[in-house]
Design a protein around this motif. Structure first.
Motif, mmCIF file in Angstrom:
data_model
loop_
_atom_site.group_PDB
_atom_site.id
_atom_site.type_symbol
_atom_site.label_atom_id
_atom_site.label_comp_id
_atom_site.label_asym_id
_atom_site.label_seq_id
_atom_site.Cartn_x
_atom_site.Cartn_y
_atom_site.Cartn_z
ATOM 1 N N PHE A 148 14.869 -0.052 8.356
ATOM 2 C CA PHE A 148 13.432 -0.168 8.591
ATOM 3 C C PHE A 148 12.777 1.210 8.655
ATOM 4 O O PHE A 148 11.705 1.426 8.076
ATOM 5 N N ASP A 149 13.404 2.139 9.359
ATOM 6 C CA ASP A 149 12.820 3.469 9.494
ATOM 7 C C ASP A 149 12.796 4.207 8.158
ATOM 8 O O ASP A 149 11.867 4.971 7.874
ATOM 9 N N LYS A 150 13.817 3.993 7.332
ATOM 10 C CA LYS A 150 13.831 4.606 6.005
ATOM 11 C C LYS A 150 12.635 4.141 5.181
ATOM 12 O O LYS A 150 11.909 4.952 4.573
ATOM 13 N N LEU A 151 12.426 2.832 5.121
ATOM 14 C CA LEU A 151 11.324 2.315 4.321
ATOM 15 C C LEU A 151 9.983 2.774 4.882
ATOM 16 O O LEU A 151 9.069 3.127 4.124
ATOM 17 N N ALA A 152 9.849 2.770 6.200
ATOM 18 C CA ALA A 152 8.585 3.167 6.816
ATOM 19 C C ALA A 152 8.259 4.617 6.504
ATOM 20 O O ALA A 152 7.087 4.986 6.357
ATOM 21 N N ALA A 153 9.294 5.460 6.392
ATOM 22 C CA ALA A 153 9.087 6.880 6.131
ATOM 23 C C ALA A 153 9.055 7.206 4.641
ATOM 24 O O ALA A 153 8.886 8.363 4.264
ATOM 25 N N GLY A 154 9.241 6.191 3.791
ATOM 26 C CA GLY A 154 9.244 6.426 2.352
ATOM 27 C C GLY A 154 10.489 7.120 1.847
ATOM 28 O O GLY A 154 10.484 7.704 0.756
ATOM 29 N N GLN A 155 11.589 7.037 2.612
ATOM 30 C CA GLN A 155 12.835 7.673 2.196
ATOM 31 C C GLN A 155 13.560 6.812 1.163
ATOM 32 O O GLN A 155 13.403 5.586 1.125
ATOM 33 N N ARG A 356 1.570 -2.527 9.949
ATOM 34 C CA ARG A 356 2.151 -2.286 8.625
ATOM 35 C C ARG A 356 3.247 -3.307 8.363
ATOM 36 O O ARG A 356 3.941 -3.750 9.291
ATOM 37 N N LEU A 357 3.419 -3.661 7.100
ATOM 38 C CA LEU A 357 4.320 -4.759 6.762
ATOM 39 C C LEU A 357 5.277 -4.385 5.632
ATOM 40 O O LEU A 357 4.919 -3.666 4.695
ATOM 41 N N ILE A 358 6.500 -4.908 5.748
ATOM 42 C CA ILE A 358 7.519 -4.803 4.704
ATOM 43 C C ILE A 358 7.936 -6.225 4.340
ATOM 44 O O ILE A 358 8.230 -7.032 5.222
ATOM 45 N N GLY A 359 7.955 -6.543 3.053
ATOM 46 C CA GLY A 359 8.382 -7.861 2.602
ATOM 47 C C GLY A 359 9.773 -7.804 1.994
ATOM 48 O O GLY A 359 10.092 -6.866 1.254
ATOM 49 N N LEU A 360 10.602 -8.791 2.312
ATOM 50 C CA LEU A 360 11.977 -8.833 1.827
ATOM 51 C C LEU A 360 12.267 -10.181 1.180
ATOM 52 O O LEU A 360 11.969 -11.229 1.749
ATOM 53 N N GLU A 361 12.847 -10.135 -0.012
ATOM 54 C CA GLU A 361 13.332 -11.342 -0.692
ATOM 55 C C GLU A 361 14.830 -11.182 -0.935
ATOM 56 O O GLU A 361 15.301 -10.070 -1.229
ATOM 57 N N PHE A 387 0.478 -3.225 3.396
ATOM 58 C CA PHE A 387 1.773 -3.473 2.746
ATOM 59 C C PHE A 387 2.359 -2.124 2.339
ATOM 60 O O PHE A 387 1.829 -1.440 1.468
ATOM 61 N N ILE A 388 3.477 -1.744 2.970
ATOM 62 C CA ILE A 388 4.031 -0.416 2.664
ATOM 63 C C ILE A 388 5.233 -0.477 1.728
ATOM 64 O O ILE A 388 5.542 0.502 1.054
ATOM 65 N N ALA A 389 5.925 -1.630 1.672
ATOM 66 C CA ALA A 389 7.077 -1.713 0.762
ATOM 67 C C ALA A 389 7.519 -3.161 0.634
ATOM 68 O O ALA A 389 7.362 -3.973 1.544
ATOM 69 N N LYS A 405 5.295 -0.183 -5.303
ATOM 70 C CA LYS A 405 5.739 -0.409 -3.915
ATOM 71 C C LYS A 405 6.832 -1.452 -3.796
ATOM 72 O O LYS A 405 7.193 -1.832 -2.673
ATOM 73 N N ILE A 406 7.374 -1.935 -4.907
ATOM 74 C CA ILE A 406 8.380 -3.004 -4.842
ATOM 75 C C ILE A 406 9.608 -2.579 -5.625
ATOM 76 O O ILE A 406 9.527 -2.250 -6.814
#
Length: 416
Positions: A148-155, A356-361, A387-389, A405-406
């Motif tokens: 989660f922290d990786k995606l939030a930071a754009g890593q 902020r939101l992250i969507g996962l499929e 929507f951040i990722a 972003k996907i």
């Protein structure tokens, strides 16, 4: 008789978190399903360990828990506290009298939570949940931030060099996250252990229910129906009707299994910006290996059943994410999203601070395409900057962009 050698301790996601909070907090109440490693994790921290499921150690606490706590070298681990419920109040009173940090670890089954009308430790013992082990924990990979922290930071996400294929993912899912089963058993021994675990639920824990609901066969049918619907947005009626039990009995079974942390519901996400969102939760068993054990299925059987394959993979991914929620700096919360009639649905939706939101499929395919991201694309377009990722998890080897972003990412990035 010579003691068997102890295996090296495997660090858990919560360890670094616990190191930090025990510098200030006096007591923790550690919850979790049986055999998830609660005692092992905290016994190594304790100076004194009291095992309350042993009569010789429990007798003094049954007679006078306050007196029995006095003079013990701290920190003290009170294990299986539900065997002597009075110790919870004694620990609370001790903390009220002297709240200096790192005094007590209280561990055991959460089932006593079901039996107490008044919870006596609110505000004194901070709750912490330990879940079955993730693959990241099993291989000891703690050198990077949480997913989660990786995606939030754009890593960038990392795909491990030994990323499995779909058969490998199912093998990992069915090896279980229960530490003893995952780390020390294999083959038929592991399968027998998992089936015995379920049998214990059916024969031992059912005794908590009122007598007229203690029907092991009905509970078994309910558990099997629940397993068939793991990772599903299924109304409760469909589950208990399939199991052939009444609504009242099913509610009692659901409360029991929830209280034992064997099942968990992911709530539906709601927003005024999106219309016709369902409010039903998404239901999970906490460990995907329990699905196969309940249904007496092996890897080959899961691979032959497309619906079951998808449910096992979804349950597996959720099991990798759940333990990271508490220890992530972004403090994520897990939801799912589904519109009426299933016009749009997102398997898992992660809400971070600042809305902020992250969507996962999760897809049981090795070659995801643009169409597999259609619900994430819709969500991105509806939510704009919130929507951040978006991530489409798959069983193939490659990580690549599907749209703005996907990304499409192998499930193995969760421990890469």
């Amino acid at each position: 008789m010579e003691d068997r050698p102890q295996l090296p301790y495997k660090r858990r996601h919560v360890d670094a978190h616990v190191d930090e909070i025990l510098q200030q907090l006096p007591a923790l109440l550690v919850l979790g399903a049986r055999a998830t490693g609660k005692t092992t994790t905290f016994d190594r921290r304790a100076t004194t360990t009291i095992r309350l499921d042993r009569e010789a150690e429990a007798s003094a606490f049954e007679a006078d828990p306050d007196a029995a706590l006095q003079g013990l070298a701290e920190p003290v681990l009170l294990d299986e506290w539900q065997k002597v419920p009075g110790v919870l109040g004694a620990a609370r009173r001790a903390v009220e009298a002297d709240p200096h940090p790192n005094r007590f670890y209280v561990t055991g089954s959460v089932r006593a939570d079901l039996q107490n009308e008044v919870w006596p430790a609110t505000g004194r013992l901070v709750r912490l949940t330990i879940y079955p082990m993730t693959i990241r924990e099993q291989i000891g990979r703690f050198d990077e931030p949480s997913f989660f922290d990786k995606l939030a930071a754009g890593q960038d996400l990392t795909v491990p060099s030994d990323s499995p294929d779909v058969r490998g993912y199912i093998a990992l899912a069915l090896q279980s996250g229960f530490p003893f089963a995952a780390l020390q058993l294999s083959g038929q021994a592991r399968q027998d252990w998992l089936e015995s675990y379920i049998d214990d639920l059916l024969t031992h824990d059912i005794e908590q229910l009122e007598e007229r609901k203690r029907d092991r066969e009905r509970l078994r049918r309910y558990f099997e129906a629940y397993a068939l619907n793991s990772a599903g947005v299924t109304d409760h009626k469909s589950i208990y009707e399939k199991a052939g039990v009444s609504k009242a009995t099913a509610t009692a079974y659901d409360d029991l299994l929830t209280g034992l942390l064997i099942i968990e519901q992911v709530p539906a996400w709601t927003s005024n910006r999106l219309k016709r969102l369902q409010k039903q939760p998404k239901r999970y068993l906490i460990d995907p290996a329990l699905i196969a054990a309940a249904l007496r299925m092996n890897e080959q059987g899961v691979l032959r059943d497309g619906d079951l394959l998808g449910r096992v993979l979804d349950t597996f991914v959720a099991a990798q994410l759940r333990p990271e929620l508490r220890v992530s700096e972004t403090r994520p919360r897990l939801y799912h999203l589904r519109q009426d009639k299933g016009e749009h649905e997102v398997d898992l939706l992660v809400e971070l601070g600042g809305e902020r939101l992250i969507g996962l499929e999760i897809k049981a395919t090795a070659a995801p395409k643009y169409i597999d991201a259609k619900h994430l694309i819709w969500l991105r377009n509806e939510l704009n900057d919130r929507f951040i990722a978006g991530v489409v998890f798959h069983t193939g080897p490659r990580l690549f962009m599907l749209d703005d972003k996907i990304i499409a990412a192998p499930i193995s990035v969760l421990w890469g």
